[in-house]
Design a protein around this motif. Sequence first.
Motif, mmCIF file in Angstrom:
data_model
loop_
_atom_site.group_PDB
_atom_site.id
_atom_site.type_symbol
_atom_site.label_atom_id
_atom_site.label_comp_id
_atom_site.label_asym_id
_atom_site.label_seq_id
_atom_site.Cartn_x
_atom_site.Cartn_y
_atom_site.Cartn_z
ATOM 1 N N UNK A 22 0.821 -1.217 0.000
ATOM 2 C CA UNK A 22 0.000 0.000 0.000
ATOM 3 C C UNK A 22 0.854 1.266 0.000
ATOM 4 N N UNK A 23 1.891 1.285 -0.832
ATOM 5 C CA UNK A 23 2.715 2.476 -0.954
ATOM 6 C C UNK A 23 3.736 2.658 0.144
ATOM 7 N N UNK A 24 3.837 1.703 1.059
ATOM 8 C CA UNK A 24 4.836 1.766 2.120
ATOM 9 C C UNK A 24 5.682 0.495 2.071
ATOM 10 N N UNK A 25 6.731 0.489 2.875
ATOM 11 C CA UNK A 25 7.651 -0.643 2.878
ATOM 12 C C UNK A 25 7.831 -1.120 4.317
ATOM 13 N N UNK A 26 7.950 -2.424 4.465
ATOM 14 C CA UNK A 26 7.994 -2.972 5.810
ATOM 15 C C UNK A 26 8.935 -4.158 5.905
ATOM 16 N N UNK A 27 9.254 -4.436 7.142
ATOM 17 C CA UNK A 27 10.000 -5.634 7.502
ATOM 18 C C UNK A 27 9.268 -6.267 8.669
ATOM 19 N N UNK A 28 9.091 -7.575 8.641
ATOM 20 C CA UNK A 28 8.334 -8.281 9.670
ATOM 21 C C UNK A 28 9.275 -9.208 10.428
ATOM 22 N N UNK A 29 9.309 -9.040 11.744
ATOM 23 C CA UNK A 29 10.124 -9.888 12.613
ATOM 24 C C UNK A 29 9.177 -10.748 13.442
#
Length: 506
Positions: A22-29
């Motif tokens: 959705x137009x953002x960037x993430x990292x999942x831990x």
Amino acid sequence: MSRVTTAALVGQLAGGLDIARAGRFRRVVRLTLPTGGADGAVVAAAPVLDVTFLAREVEATAASAPEPASLAPGGGGLVLTLPVAREIARVRLTAPQPGDQVAAFRFDGAAVSDDPVAVAAHGGSGAALEVTDQALILRRRNAGDHALSAGAIAGVVLRYPPVNPRLALMLVGDPAGEQGFPPAAGPGGVPVFPGVIQAGAQLAARLDPALARLAEAGPLPEALALDLILEADQPCAARIDALDLGLRLERVGFAGEAGKRVLRFGGQGTQAVELALPPAAAAVEGRMGVSLSAPPSAGVPAVSTASGPAAGADGVALGPGNLVAGRIDLPAAAVIVGAEAVLAAAEPQTLIAARLMAERNGRPDVVIAVSDEVGLGRARPAPVSFAFPPTVAPAGPLWLAVEARRGAAVAMLGGGGAVVKGGALVTEAGLAVALRFAALAGEPEATGIVLRLNGLALPLDGGTVDLTPALAALPEPHPAAVTLSVRAAGRAVVTLDPPRIRYSLP
């Protein structure tokens, strides 16, 4: 304790935000917390979560790039195109020659600017253009401008600063889904997004409701899966600097039976129920709701219960051998079954007992009844209930004295003059006390009750029993089940809500 710290995240503490959403960037831990199938859980005190968002440089021509660059001939050079405008930090040539420069030109359709927006000499790490755009025309400049082919470009490096970094969490199985942490508020309430976030308190504020929702569906899974989400508007990097998250697990209910327990007493007597503890677990606190009512009975007078003691702001230290007493003037003979005094624990695992004493020469003298010991675990002043065997007292003065059998406490004194209100006497220098009565005629009803856990009396505070002092006194290793006994001084119905015991795993 079910706990996870930075030590468990080797290889996961730092990394890029490469998942586009959705137009953002993430990292999942992913964090894993064992529960052993507990009935529920709450976040232990003072969790720690410190995260730093960092600028990151990414090779945009690599297949794994979060925003890959494309290269195609055009405009008398090589057209570099990105999905959106980004900071183009450097361009590296495949076979640079001495004196090579890279020139970048903006363009609009077929119209190319005459002057470059950036020109940089090619060094060991490439040509540092340091320009932000979505598309540029690149040319090699060395004694004139020369067209470049895609094969002449060894790499295009983009720089991603942390823009609007945020945190969120998702407890797998929570019907509410992902829970975002609100941004910090700057002047005038304007949201601010610092690159360093200390979010321990927000972690607890989001996780506790999620745990409660998950527990509504039944026992927790053997291990909880918790996703910590690090997110920003650009695929920068994020590093977990500190993490310490622990859970207090919960066992709710009685051994072998769900729901409330209703104990009916036809007269003075004792009944017992069993509380189960998880094996190899250390109980840390517990509470249980208790309500007391009288069964229907014709011709038996009801109990007269005093209003609670009125305490002032002053207190006196209470230790072994040191009695503090308050005087009650009984207007008529009565059966005394209980009393209250306002106390606060000064040491952990304090044991308190009360005495009823006859008066002689204006002072307490002969002891006529002694209460059970009560465990005192609260550090703030609160009414503490004591139960006596039904004791007949004549009209006239009577004293209630309290003492600390173990540990130390503070007894709160009454303020104002000597005034009797519903059996409670407040004196200028005496203890603020209240008595509970049963009428002399007939059998006492709904009289005081005494609760004991493994033999230790429990304080009853406004319909809630604090099990913590008794749980703390259990031997190690603790038994698989503990006995809760309830003694009533007369006919009564005692309803016990399911106890909620919090514990930690070894």
